[in-house]
Write an enzyme that holds these catalytic residues in place. Structure first.
Site, PDB file in Angstrom:
ATOM      1  CE1 TYR A   1      -3.217  -2.784   0.036  1.00 18.17           C
ATOM      2  CE2 TYR A   1      -3.851  -2.186   2.255  1.00 18.17           C
ATOM      3  CZ  TYR A   1      -4.019  -2.964   1.137  1.00 18.17           C
ATOM      4  OH  TYR A   1      -4.993  -3.928   1.112  1.00 18.17           O
TER       5      TYR A   1
ATOM      6  CE  LYS B   1       0.900 -17.690  -2.997  1.00 18.65           C
ATOM      7  NZ  LYS B   1       0.038 -18.873  -2.867  1.00 18.65           N
TER       8      LYS B   1
ATOM      9  CG  ASP C   1      -2.419 -20.098  -0.825  1.00 14.15           C
ATOM     10  OD1 ASP C   1      -1.599 -19.940   0.091  1.00 14.15           O
ATOM     11  OD2 ASP C   1      -2.149 -20.712  -1.868  1.00 14.15           O
TER      12      ASP C   1
ATOM     13  CG  ASP D   1      -7.259  -4.501   3.874  1.00 14.42           C
ATOM     14  OD1 ASP D   1      -8.285  -4.517   4.579  1.00 14.42           O
ATOM     15  OD2 ASP D   1      -7.106  -3.722   2.917  1.00 14.42           O
TER      16      ASP D   1
ATOM     17  CG  ASP E   1     -12.589  -6.583   6.518  1.00  9.99           C
ATOM     18  OD1 ASP E   1     -12.194  -6.109   7.603  1.00  9.99           O
ATOM     19  OD2 ASP E   1     -13.111  -5.890   5.629  1.00  9.99           O
TER      20      ASP E   1
END
Ligand code: NAD
Length: 362
Positions: free
Chosen positions: A134, A184, A217, A241, A245
């Site tokens: 970001y 990852k 994942d 992020d 959620d």
């Protein structure tokens, strides 16, 4: 900073419970109130006026309600209420966002997942907040050979990874002593560095804390399949992020989810929910998220007994069947924001300060 909409209603109850905890556990908190978001635009012409920012930076902590609402929806860019909140997070240098997600057994029926899968869930997601994809350069649109292109960069330094890992390991010591680091690393070099540094921080400074690594994942799948196995989950900005959620859906109500943003000299403690304009001013808002955010503030200051007592008081109040409308279930009594806060405060005053199972009081 009460903010807008239901913000003032829920922060009032958090202050009431903090006062009760101070009486019971022998500390005093001095607080001052400042406007932020829409209320600051109305009173002082900006969502985070300089004088308010200065006062925040001079505080030990900021407890915030929520910002925004239809009255300010037509405003643009830096004049929007939400811009005040983003500016505040930046000014405080809060690089670690903490979101605990708990689903006690008696609330498991309200979860979108099956009761037996979700019961007992009690995890804390630690998300890196000021770096990663970001914020890193190069970024933005460029002219490529095949026409327009756009790019973002995921970059982390060893120092950035080490400091967020330290936050995660420190919280794990206060909890069940286990960290899951999510990356990852099978594809991304930045994740390989992440994994290397997190492993080293543990070996050097936190050998007593258990550490496992999961790919993002797989982590998303495991948090849905076996949420109660997780204690502290630490991850980069983008992955956090999404995972925070995902995990936020587990308890079945936004009104229960607290958060903290820490790392700078002053921490920011706020419910995950927004200003809920649809129920503002009606005494319907659930103050639990704000009250639990206040408990995180006490925990951050080392007042672990008081924080635990507040969490237990919220759980016991819900378990005895007093619920705000968002958590209505058959057989429960619907109470107002103020009554919920008063009940939690009264339980905190009666706390023994020792760990005891919630079921005993239910
Ligand atoms: P919201 O979180 O305000 O509300 C979503 C739904 O959850 C609504 O039905 C609301 O009634 C309910 N809800 C939220 N908090 C509740 C509580 N404590 N008790 C009971 N029910 C609760 O999200 P939204 O409707 O998308 O946004 C409303 C405004 O809040 C917008 O202006 C948005 O920009 C702002 N917002 C602010 C923050 C923040 O300050 N951190 C976060 C999200 C949204």
């Amino acid at each position: 900073m009460p903010g807008d909409g239901v913000g003032p209603e829920v922060t009032r109850e958090a202050l009431r419970v903090l006062a009760a905890a101070g009486e019971r556990f022998g500390f005093a908190l001095a607080h001052e109130e400042f406007p932020v978001g829409g209320s600051a635009i109305d009173a002082l012409g900006a969502p985070l006026p300089e004088s308010v920012k200065t006062a925040c930076l001079a505080s030990d902590a900021v407890l915030l309600g929520a910002v925004g609402g239809p009255a300010w929806d037509a405003l643009q860019g830096d004049l929007r209420p939400e811009a005040g909140l983003l500016a505040l997070r930046k000014a405080l240098g809060a690089y670690a966002n903490l979101r605990p997600v708990a689903v006690p057994d008696f609330l498991a029926g309200a979860s979108p997942l099956r009761r037996e899968v979700v019961a007992g869930t009690d995890m804390m997601i630690v998300r890196e907040l000021t770096g990663g994809i970001y914020f890193s350069s190069p970024k933005g649109p460029v002219e490529g050979t095949g026409g327009k292109e756009a790019r973002n960069t995921m970059r982390y330094s060893e120092a950035e990874i080490a400091r967020i890992a330290q936050v995660a390991f420190t919280w794990a010591r206060r909890r069940r002593g286990r960290v899951t680091s999510v990356d990852k690393a099978n594809v991304l070099e930045v994740s390989q560095l992440w994994r290397e540094v997190v492993t080293r921080v543990r070996e050097t400074d936190y050998p007593d804390v258990e550490l496992e690594h999961l790919y993002i994942d797989n982590a998303a799948m495991q948090i849905v399949r076996r949420p109660s196995d997780f204690d502290v989950v630490v991850t980069a900005n983008l992955f956090g992020d999404i995972l925070s959620d995902l995990a936020a859906t587990l308890p079945g109500s936004l009104g229960l989810l607290p958060s903290a943003s820490v790392g700078g000299a002053t921490g920011l403690f706020e419910p995950v929910h927004g200003s809920a304009p649809d129920i503002a001013g009606q005494g319907k808002a659930n103050p639990s998220a704000a009250i639990l955010s206040a408990a995180m503030m006490l925990e951050q200051w080392g007042e672990a007994d008081a924080a635990r007592a507040i969490r237990r008081a919220v759980n016991e109040t819900l378990a005895e069947g007093a619920r705000t409308a968002d958590m209505r279930e058959p057989g429960c009594r619907v109470v107002s924001t103020g009554e919920m806060g008063a009940r939690v405060a009264s339980r905190v005053r009666q706390e023994t300060g020792r760990e005891q199972p919630v079921e005993a009081a239910a």
